[in-house]
Design a protein around this motif. Structure first.
Motif, PDB file in Angstrom:
ATOM      1  N   TYR A   1      -7.079 110.097  28.857  1.00 61.21           N
ATOM      2  CA  TYR A   1      -8.639 110.747  28.678  1.00 61.21           C
ATOM      3  C   TYR A   1      -9.223 111.461  28.456  1.00 61.21           C
ATOM      4  CZ  TYR A   1     -13.537 109.303  27.400  1.00 61.21           C
ATOM      5  OH  TYR A   1     -14.374 109.887  27.019  1.00 61.21           O
ATOM      6  N   ARG A   2      -9.180 112.362  27.825  1.00 53.12           N
ATOM      7  CA  ARG A   2      -9.985 113.735  27.690  1.00 53.12           C
ATOM      8  C   ARG A   2     -11.376 114.088  28.279  1.00 53.12           C
ATOM      9  NH1 ARG A   2      -6.433 113.983  23.647  1.00 53.12           N
ATOM     10  NH2 ARG A   2      -8.353 113.872  22.020  1.00 53.12           N
TER      11      ARG A   2
ATOM     12  N   THR B   1     -10.988 123.167  34.219  1.00 55.86           N
ATOM     13  CA  THR B   1     -12.311 123.189  33.104  1.00 55.86           C
ATOM     14  C   THR B   1     -12.882 125.024  33.575  1.00 55.86           C
ATOM     15  OG1 THR B   1     -13.663 121.783  33.202  1.00 55.86           O
ATOM     16  CG2 THR B   1     -12.087 121.567  31.205  1.00 55.86           C
ATOM     17  N   ASN B   2     -13.403 125.248  34.688  1.00 59.23           N
ATOM     18  CA  ASN B   2     -13.676 126.652  34.960  1.00 59.23           C
ATOM     19  C   ASN B   2     -13.403 128.007  34.232  1.00 59.23           C
ATOM     20  OD1 ASN B   2     -15.215 129.193  35.529  1.00 59.23           O
ATOM     21  ND2 ASN B   2     -14.949 128.520  37.757  1.00 59.23           N
ATOM     22  N   PHE B   3     -14.237 127.921  32.742  1.00 60.40           N
ATOM     23  CA  PHE B   3     -13.081 129.481  32.036  1.00 60.40           C
ATOM     24  C   PHE B   3     -13.574 130.702  32.617  1.00 60.40           C
ATOM     25  CE2 PHE B   3     -12.883 125.675  29.386  1.00 60.40           C
ATOM     26  CZ  PHE B   3     -11.388 124.688  29.838  1.00 60.40           C
TER      27      PHE B   3
ATOM     28  N   THR C   1     -13.354 120.723  25.545  1.00 56.76           N
ATOM     29  CA  THR C   1     -13.805 119.479  27.272  1.00 56.76           C
ATOM     30  C   THR C   1     -11.798 120.277  27.750  1.00 56.76           C
ATOM     31  OG1 THR C   1     -13.313 118.357  26.058  1.00 56.76           O
ATOM     32  CG2 THR C   1     -16.031 119.276  27.516  1.00 56.76           C
ATOM     33  N   ALA C   2     -10.805 120.845  27.025  1.00 54.27           N
ATOM     34  CA  ALA C   2      -9.684 119.916  27.216  1.00 54.27           C
ATOM     35  C   ALA C   2      -9.311 120.639  28.735  1.00 54.27           C
ATOM     36  CB  ALA C   2      -8.714 119.604  26.417  1.00 54.27           C
ATOM     37  N   THR C   3      -7.818 120.038  29.246  1.00 58.63           N
ATOM     38  CA  THR C   3      -7.746 121.663  30.716  1.00 58.63           C
ATOM     39  C   THR C   3      -6.166 121.475  29.743  1.00 58.63           C
ATOM     40  OG1 THR C   3      -6.782 119.539  31.481  1.00 58.63           O
ATOM     41  CG2 THR C   3      -8.950 119.794  32.156  1.00 58.63           C
TER      42      THR C   3
END
Lengths: 650, 328
Positions: free
Chosen positions: A145-146, A443-445, B51-53
């Protein structure tokens, strides 16, 4: 043991019934709230509501989503499915399928008592098994589950009794209740385990809500019907709600004007402003929180140098973004926590091109950067504006227009320098901040790594004292404002424009509306071309506030009207007049309202809360205006009988 | 004997045309597949969202089979196509064929009504302009036509909505009513969208037909008809119109592609659940299978219409029929 006994909080329009005529008139024109309870001739039940959404619908299976509900889809989801709790703007817990939430002494376990006697639309009983079934699907790593990271601290959910479940957390988590009450997280809504197991829930959702699925046609419309067995007695009042996806803003608005739709979501400033001038319409702005931002890739030169990032922040004119890109429809922000959250001094870098130029000079090398933005007209405006702003400080910016998929791909692969992005609205931003800026987060872009920030982010996750946690969140904001891993383009504010006949449309604290209590007032008609209130018999008539006589056309009005205007600002008008009356209003953000009350014309104007001009023939009023967001408190008093204007700055 | 030989030739002719049609369709799908795959980003990023990795994206791609080579994906698509299976939408899970079949009638109805409206405007206008060539009426109609031609369809759509829906309240601004709900209700939901397209398309048809009519009206047999005292309407409709309609028919066939482009805009503006809207959404989301399915149907439609136009020539012109019969 800390037990939180949730209280039903009812929000309603200011109590204007029984007040003066002007209160009724202006109240109806400005704040979009009709008198409650309904008039004698009104039938509060039945009818069909047509709701225009900007985005097409996708599936309802939580495993198929990214975790966050698309805000336009939230009202539909809310009618069919229900969470355990909701939360009002003051942070009070509202019981829905859950009744009470009790924390263990250590704070790492929560026991939730469930409502009894509730059934899903397919008659499956709602109980602890249904809750556990749902949360097992979410938490099972095999299901991938994302949205799982949002609920990261939740380890397991177990059944205690048929109507009691236990959430076990990895550590005390102060954001627990806020997170599971967030109406924009699809994971919080409990579906029927029968429908989920049958694999039908995604296209034919089954919940416990006030309305049940009826038809979903070609991504064109979605129809829900009244749930006659709804657990809240007396609800819902409507028979049917039809949701239609109309991606084009102009035609969605035109459909509303043409009477094909009863309410729409709208985020275009110019159209919202037009709608504000239509007496047949009401506008429901929802302040929300979150922010429109520009993400910065801090891992690559020249943006790995904090001087360059600061220069970009100082040259970024947020007000200009709000005005030119959003037509004034979103608020100015220093942080993503919403208007009620005060972090002053928050270290926000206000527009200062001189300082920006000095920082670029100190950097000593030419700065050439690229900004990814959406290939929509709004995206292109952002690109053009940034190019112009940064040109002024000697930075060359190349805007690159992309559709969603390639933009998301490049950001995720860190193949970008600047990219338009957003901080989604949330009841609690702690989890989002952790996922977006902690050095260990996938998810630290931004690529920004700092042990001090990591410490603050980790600490806010477990700090149980609310005041101390708020301080930590402010520390994080100061840190981010100082280190600039992103730039602000504005806050977030959703707008719902509705026909005035919709009564009792309760706004939820999230980005959605609650239509379970709404009803249609088919008696009072509003003639939009004449800008006058019209009764069913098409004879202009008004309630006399003093006598209560509906036929009265003359009245002595002494008093004041105080309330919230349709932009969320506070407005107070005092008057003392004696004559016949009629009223009209036009304007929007730059509000211009004209009323002919008792033979005298009152005209007042506000311009983004900075100027008030008040004109009144026959009377002169003095006004003071106290700014509050885009609105403000306007206080008027009579000073003479001359015929011209008085003005006052805020 | 001649008739049998002619029939044999016709069958061969049709067979050849069908084979060519299949090859064209196959080539179009292959090129589309290549182009869609060359676009940056894929549907996994649309599904995964912000929000996806990277792991999520990898898992989505694996689940959808997007990690296989492009050739393997195309082969598998063709293999399923033979069995009438166009796959499922990556985004919504809806079967592609079902999605297309439910939307196709909307687009077809839109195109047919808009073409009929365009013809209804173009035919009388062209006849009048040709008959009164160079007159004030001719100039007035031509100028009016160019004026509407210069307005883009999205502006035309908004103007018609404002006038007929918001101001006059005669017609619905948006939405689609299926035929089952009543013919009039169904037609009402198509009037404005079709008009938005027709008001642009009729000018091209009118100009082409006018020009051919003027040439035809200078023929000797028209002079003979006039000498015989036939009324003008009879000369225009029965003797001049048919031989002058070839270019217009060709243009109508070729316009199908352009009309689909217009339909994309108009369907979005009027919220019609048609193929155009489906295709655009699929392209933006990189929903490859949906794009492939839509392009397949559109390309089949396009070549079919143009083949039909070819065949219509033989019905309209006996000379072409004779040429086909002798196999030249």
């Amino acid at each position: 043991m800390q037990t939180i006994r949730a209280a039903r909080i009812r929000r309603s329009c200011p109590a204007i019934a029984g007040r003066h005529l002007v209160a009724l008139l202006i109240g109806m024109l400005l704040i979009g709230c009709g008198p409650t309870p309904p008039t004698e001739t009104t039938t509060p039940t039945g009818g069909t509501l047509y709701f225009g959404l900007e985005a097409p619908f996708h599936g309802f299976d939580v495993l198929g989503t990214s975790g966050y509900l698309n805000p336009p889809m939230a009202p539909l989801n809310n009618l069919i499915l229900e969470p355990l709790f909701r939360m009002d703007r003051a942070g009070n817990l509202i019981p829905v399928l859950g009744l009470t939430a009790t924390a263990s002494a250590g704070g790492d376990e929560w026991e939730i008592a469930l409502r009894q006697g509730v059934r899903f639309h397919d008659q499956t009983p709602f109980n602890a098994d249904a809750v556990v079934h749902h949360w097992h699907r979410i938490l099972d790593p095999a299901n991938r589950y994302r949205g799982r990271p949002i609920f990261d601290p939740i380890q397991r959910v177990e059944k205690i009794t048929d109507h009691q479940v236990r959430f076990t957390l990895a550590h005390p988590w102060p954001a627990f209740l806020r997170t599971i009450s967030d109406e924009l997280l699809l994971g919080n809504f409990i579906p029927s385990p029968t429908a989920v197991e049958a694999g039908t829930h995604d296209r034919k959702p089954v919940g416990t809500g006030p309305f049940k699925y009826h038809r979903w046609n070609n991504s064109d419309h979605f129809v829900v019907l009244k749930n006659p067995h709804y657990w809240q007695p007396g609800k819902p009042l409507l028979n049917k709600v039809v949701f239609r996806a109309l991606p084009d803003h102009q035609t969605r608005y035109a459909s509303l004007l043409a009477g094909q739709l009863d309410l729409i979501t709208l985020d275009r400033g110019n159209l919202i402003e037009q709608a504000a001038g239509k007496p047949a319409l009401t506008i429901h702005p929802n302040p929300g929180n979150g922010a429109e931002i520009i993400l910065i890739n801090t891992a690559e030169p020249p943006l790995d140098d904090v001087r360059v990032r600061k220069a970009l922040a100082l040259a970024n004119h947020q007000q200009r973004h709000i005005r030119m890109v959003y037509g004034g429809a979103i608020p100015f922000v220093h942080h993503p926590f919403g208007e009620g959250f005060d972090c002053q001094p928050d270290g926000y870098l206000a527009y200062d091109p001189e300082r920006a130029r000095a920082l670029i000079a100190a950097y000593g090398k030419p700065v050439e950067i690229e900004c990814l933005h959406s290939n929509t007209s709004r995206g292109r405006r952002i690109g053009a504006l940034l190019q112009q702003l940064y040109q002024e400080i000697g930075v060359t910016l190349t805007p690159v227009a992309l559709s969603t998929a390639p933009q998301v791909m490049r950001v995720m692969q860190r193949q970008y320098q600047l990219a338009t992005w957003r901080i989604p609205p949330a009841l609690d931003h702690g989890p989002m901040l952790y996922r977006s800026y902690h050095s260990q987060s996938p998810t630290n872009f931004t690529g920004y790594h700092n042990p001090e920030l990591d410490r603050l982010l980790a600490q806010q996750r477990v700090e149980t004292d609310p005041a101390a946690r708020d301080r930590l969140l402010c520390d994080i904001v100061r840190f981010l404002n100082r280190e600039v891993p992103f730039l602000y383009r504005g806050g977030r504010r959703s707008h719902i424009v509705a026909r005035r006949k919709i009564r009792n449309m309760m706004e939820s604290p999230g980005f959605t509306v609650d239509l379970a209590s709404a009803w249609l007032d088919e008696v009072t008609k509003f003639n939009q071309s004449a800008y006058e209130i019209e009764t069913a018999a098409a004879v202009p008539e008004f309630n006399c506030p003093d006598t209560g006589d509906r036929e009265a056309t003359r009245a002595r009005l002494v008093g004041a009207w105080k309330g919230e205007d349709s932009w969320g600002g506070k407005l107070e008008v005092r008057f003392n007049l004696d004559d016949t009356m009629a009223g009209s209003r036009s304007g929007g953000y730059d509000l211009t309202a004209t009323y002919t009350i008792c033979g005298a014309t009152i005209r007042f104007q506000t311009k983004l809360g900075t100027l008030v001009t008040l004109t009144m023939s026959g009377q002169t009023m003095a006004g003071t205006f106290e700014r509050n967001g885009y609105g403000g408190t306007l206080t008027l008093r009579q000073v003479s009988n001359t015929t011209e204007a008085a003005a006052a700055d805020s | 004997m001649t008739a049998t030989w002619g029939e044999h030739l016709l069958v061969t002719h049709l067979g050849r045309k069908l084979l060519r049609l299949l090859l064209v369709v196959l080539a179009v799908t292959a090129v589309t597949f290549l182009m869609v795959h060359l676009l940056p980003g894929d549907v996994a990023y649309t599904i995964g969202g912000e929000t996806a990795t990277a792991d999520d994206i990898r898992a989505i791609r694996e689940a959808l089979g997007l990690d296989r080579s492009m050739l393997a994906q195309y082969r598998s698509w063709l293999g399923r196509l033979v069995h009438g299976d166009l796959g499922r939408s990556y985004l919504t899970g809806e079967p592609v064929l079902q999605a297309i079949l439910s939307r196709l009638p909307v687009t077809l109805e839109l195109l047919v009504i808009s073409q009929l409206l365009a013809l209804a405007l173009a035919l009388p206008a062209a006849l009048i302009c040709a008959y009164r060539s160079g007159s004030h009426v001719d100039r007035l109609i031509s100028t009016g036509g160019f004026a509407t031609l210069s307005i883009p369809s999205f502006v035309m759509a908004l103007l018609t909505i404002y006038l007929f829906s918001v101001k006059l309240r005669w017609l619905p601004a948006t939405g689609y009513t299926p035929l089952q709900a009543g013919v009039w209700a169904n037609l009402k939901s198509f009037v404005l969208p079709a008009l938005s397209i027709a008001l642009i398309e009729w000018v091209v048809l009118m100009r082409v037909l006018r020009s051919d009519l003027i040439t035809t009206l200078q023929q000797h047999y028209i002079l003979m008809a006039k000498a015989k005292g036939l009324p003008p309407w009879r000369i225009l409709l029965l003797h001049a119109l048919r031989p002058s309609a070839f270019t217009m028919l060709t243009v109508m066939g070729l316009q199908v592609g352009r009309l689909l482009g217009e339909a994309v805009i108009v369907e979005t503006l009027f919220a019609l659940p048609g193929m155009g809207r489906l295709l655009v959404t699929a392209i933006y989301a990189r929903d490859h299978l949906m794009v492939q399915g839509c392009v397949l149907v559109i390309s089949i439609g396009y070549v079919t219409v143009n083949s039909a136009v070819d065949m219509l020539y033989t019905l309209l012109d006996p000379r072409i029929r004779r040429e086909a019969a002798v196999g030249t």
